[in-house]
Scaffold this motif. Structure first.
Motif, mmCIF file in Angstrom:
data_model
loop_
_atom_site.group_PDB
_atom_site.id
_atom_site.type_symbol
_atom_site.label_atom_id
_atom_site.label_comp_id
_atom_site.label_asym_id
_atom_site.label_seq_id
_atom_site.Cartn_x
_atom_site.Cartn_y
_atom_site.Cartn_z
ATOM 1 N N ARG A 121 1.615 -9.969 -5.474
ATOM 2 C CA ARG A 121 0.810 -9.024 -4.697
ATOM 3 C C ARG A 121 1.676 -7.972 -3.975
ATOM 4 N N SER B 243 3.870 -4.581 5.926
ATOM 5 C CA SER B 243 4.415 -4.384 4.573
ATOM 6 C C SER B 243 5.808 -3.770 4.622
ATOM 7 N N LYS C 148 2.284 -1.590 8.494
ATOM 8 C CA LYS C 148 3.435 -1.976 9.345
ATOM 9 C C LYS C 148 4.098 -3.257 8.825
ATOM 10 N N ASN D 248 -4.441 -1.058 12.420
ATOM 11 C CA ASN D 248 -4.581 -2.222 11.542
ATOM 12 C C ASN D 248 -4.673 -1.756 10.093
ATOM 13 N N GLY D 249 -3.952 -2.451 9.226
ATOM 14 C CA GLY D 249 -4.036 -2.147 7.795
ATOM 15 C C GLY D 249 -3.276 -0.908 7.374
ATOM 16 N N SER D 250 -2.481 -0.304 8.272
ATOM 17 C CA SER D 250 -1.791 0.944 7.915
ATOM 18 C C SER D 250 -0.537 0.683 7.071
ATOM 19 N N ASN E 13 0.815 -1.224 0.000
ATOM 20 C CA ASN E 13 0.000 0.000 0.000
ATOM 21 C C ASN E 13 0.850 1.277 0.000
ATOM 22 N N VAL F 273 3.439 -5.905 -5.463
ATOM 23 C CA VAL F 273 3.340 -4.695 -6.288
ATOM 24 C C VAL F 273 2.007 -4.013 -5.981
ATOM 25 N N ARG F 274 2.097 -2.700 -5.727
ATOM 26 C CA ARG F 274 0.881 -1.955 -5.381
ATOM 27 C C ARG F 274 -0.174 -2.103 -6.475
ATOM 28 N N ASP F 275 -1.410 -2.229 -6.086
ATOM 29 C CA ASP F 275 -2.503 -2.391 -7.052
ATOM 30 C C ASP F 275 -2.421 -1.308 -8.133
ATOM 31 N N ARG G 125 5.204 -13.631 4.553
ATOM 32 C CA ARG G 125 3.767 -13.608 4.735
ATOM 33 C C ARG G 125 3.051 -14.756 4.023
ATOM 34 N N VAL H 154 0.368 -2.001 17.460
ATOM 35 C CA VAL H 154 -0.742 -1.087 17.188
ATOM 36 C C VAL H 154 -0.603 0.158 18.077
HETATM 37 N N1 LIG Z 1 -0.728 -5.042 -3.667
HETATM 38 C C1 LIG Z 1 -1.337 -4.217 -2.836
HETATM 39 N N2 LIG Z 1 -1.720 -2.990 -3.272
HETATM 40 C C2 LIG Z 1 -2.332 -2.114 -2.444
HETATM 41 N N3 LIG Z 1 -2.604 -2.373 -1.171
HETATM 42 C C3 LIG Z 1 -2.241 -3.568 -0.684
HETATM 43 C C4 LIG Z 1 -1.594 -4.546 -1.484
HETATM 44 N N4 LIG Z 1 -1.343 -5.654 -0.706
HETATM 45 C C5 LIG Z 1 -1.837 -5.353 0.496
HETATM 46 N N5 LIG Z 1 -2.383 -4.116 0.529
HETATM 47 C C6 LIG Z 1 -3.017 -3.403 1.658
HETATM 48 O O1 LIG Z 1 -1.984 -2.827 2.418
HETATM 49 C C7 LIG Z 1 -2.484 -2.508 3.711
HETATM 50 C C8 LIG Z 1 -1.408 -2.702 4.732
HETATM 51 O O2 LIG Z 1 -1.277 -4.048 5.073
HETATM 52 P P1 LIG Z 1 -0.308 -4.481 6.260
HETATM 53 O O3 LIG Z 1 -0.492 -5.944 6.408
HETATM 54 O O4 LIG Z 1 1.042 -3.961 5.995
HETATM 55 O O5 LIG Z 1 -0.947 -3.712 7.496
HETATM 56 P P2 LIG Z 1 -0.562 -3.740 9.037
HETATM 57 O O6 LIG Z 1 -0.346 -2.326 9.453
HETATM 58 O O7 LIG Z 1 0.538 -4.684 9.292
HETATM 59 O O8 LIG Z 1 -1.915 -4.282 9.657
HETATM 60 P P3 LIG Z 1 -2.251 -5.188 10.949
HETATM 61 O O9 LIG Z 1 -2.015 -4.335 12.164
HETATM 62 O O10 LIG Z 1 -3.705 -5.478 10.756
HETATM 63 O O11 LIG Z 1 -1.393 -6.415 10.882
HETATM 64 C C9 LIG Z 1 -3.737 -3.352 3.881
HETATM 65 O O12 LIG Z 1 -4.860 -2.501 3.870
HETATM 66 C C10 LIG Z 1 -3.734 -4.253 2.656
HETATM 67 O O13 LIG Z 1 -5.023 -4.565 2.210
#
Ligand SMILES: Nc1ncnc2c1ncn2[C@@H]1O[C@H](COP(=O)(O)OP(=O)(O)OP(=O)(O)O)[C@@H](O)[C@H]1O
Length: 366
Positions: free
Chosen positions: A59, A37, A35, A31-33, A12, A61-63, A53, A332
């Motif tokens: 996957r 990644s 971290k 969550n989902g921010s 992301n 590569v950013r969408d 993971r 978190v």
């Molecule tokens: N290829 C992609 N392109 C765009 N976004 C993506 C891609 N792959 C994953 N994501 C998004 O990236 C975001 C971050 O995911 P990540 O697992 O790094 O979060 P996190 O901060 O570790 O979350 P958590 O605390 O829930 O473990 C998620 O919203 C996920 O859906």
């Protein structure tokens, strides 16, 4: 050790940078921010293009983007190196080391020894033997100078032998030639593995004694050779079956690393939380061995809290906070790390905040 990293179109992240300290780094965010990644990007460089993971590497590569790029500066001994990787959904498109194209991903990976503690670490206990073997080989790749060359030799011999077995026109002379090659390199690898394993096991058992003294862990390497049998003898023994199935059943690639607890196979006995401690202990046991080889490890710790009770989590965190390696821990919020990472240790940590794929440093640490 990672000096800094710039990532573009990775998961992301559209574009972000992080410059971690050489000690403890804490990455906070909802969550989902992003971290995990962020850790995944560091791991990708240090592991030669893997993710911890699971799931499809495309996957990463950013969408909607064409490719993800990672640029890192890495301190290795007295030197600083510049590494660059561009990964398209279909695979790695380009690789740079100090402006030139290196021969292999391993030339990049060797400069950044990364280890990770994450929810899938339990696969080291419950997963197939190949994972434990790869984990052991990773340590030797960083510690034993001769390992990579020997491993490449063994792999090449294995490939050639398998191709010959499947060719349908097997010349006994040619098969004997590859038997000898494979037997010699498998023997060298096993010798290196058993020496390294003895050291790893001793470290693992002392980490376990501190983290969970009730877990009496054992590690045994099983080569599949019978008593007093050499690899050459074993290849002759399994030759008919090899020919029938078009695959080599004996060699360095078939060794099993068995993990036991109290004498029973660990995967048949332990709970998920206990498996996590066994696996984390194994990862942490590699750290001093890498450091004894004069390298500094980067330890990535993702989602430490899940499945561990408070006491085990705090013991583990204290251990991590006191370490001399570079550590990046995600959480978190800071309360998840307290009181093990208290005001005193926390003050020495570099803090980052991640939000919607943006990384911001939030402390004026050392
Ligand atoms: N290829 C992609 N392109 C765009 N976004 C993506 C891609 N792959 C994953 N994501 C998004 O990236 C975001 C971050 O995911 P990540 O697992 O790094 O979060 P996190 O901060 O570790 O979350 P958590 O605390 O829930 O473990 C998620 O919203 C996920 O859906």
């Amino acid at each position: 050790m990672l000096a800094d990293l710039r990532l573009t179109d990775f998961r992301n992240y559209r574009e972000a940078e992080i410059a971690p300290s050489s000690g403890l780094n804490i990455i906070l965010g909802d969550n989902g921010s992003g971290k995990t990644s962020l850790l995944e990007a560091i791991y990708f460089i240090g592991s030669g293009g893997r993710s911890f993971r699971g799931g499809r590497l495309s996957r990463l590569v950013r969408d909607g983007a064409e490719a993800a790029t990672l640029f890192a500066r890495v301190d290795h001994g007295e030197h600083q190196h510049r590494l660059g990787i561009r990964r398209a959904p279909s695979g790695i498109e380009s690789l740079k080391l100090n402006g030139a194209t290196p021969g292999a991903l391993s030339d990049v990976a060797v400069l950044l020894p990364v280890l990770a503690l994450h929810p899938q670490s339990v696969d080291l206990v419950f997963g197939p033997s190949a994972l434990r073997r790869r984990f052991l080989d990773w340590g030797m790749f960083h510690v034993e100078h001769s390992f990579l060359a020997t491993w490449k030799e063994a792999n090449a011999a294995l490939k050639q032998r398998n191709a010959l077995l499947r060719s349908g026109r097997v010349s006994p002379r040619e098969l004997r030639y590859w038997d000898q090659k494979l037997a010699a390199s498998s023997g060298s690898i096993e010798q290196l593995r058993s020496g390294y394993l003895a050291r790893l096991k001793a470290r693992w058992q002392s980490v376990l004694a501190m983290l969970a003294p009730e877990l009496k862990g054992g590690l045994v390497l099983q080569t599949g050779l019978r008593d007093g049998e050499s690899y050459l003898d074993a290849l002759a023994r399994t030759r008919d079956e090899d020919l029938r199935r078009g695959f080599t059943h004996t060699g360095f690639h078939r060794s099993e690393l068995k993990m036991t607890v109290g004498g029973t196979l660990a995967r048949d006995r332990v709970s998920r939380g206990q498996a996590k401690i066994l696996a984390y202990g194994l990862v942490l046991a590699q750290l001093p061995l890498i450091e004894e080889a004069g390298k500094i490890c980067t330890l990535l710790v993702d989602d430490l809290g899940s499945e561990l009770d408070h006491e085990h989590r705090m013991t583990l965190l204290r251990f991590l906070a006191a370490g001399s390696h570079q550590t990046l821990i995600t959480a978190v919020d800071r309360n998840q790390l307290a009181p093990a990472v208290d005001e005193k240790t926390g003050a020495a940590a570099r803090l980052f905040h991640v939000e919607h794929g943006r990384v911001q440093r939030i402390s004026d640490d050392p």
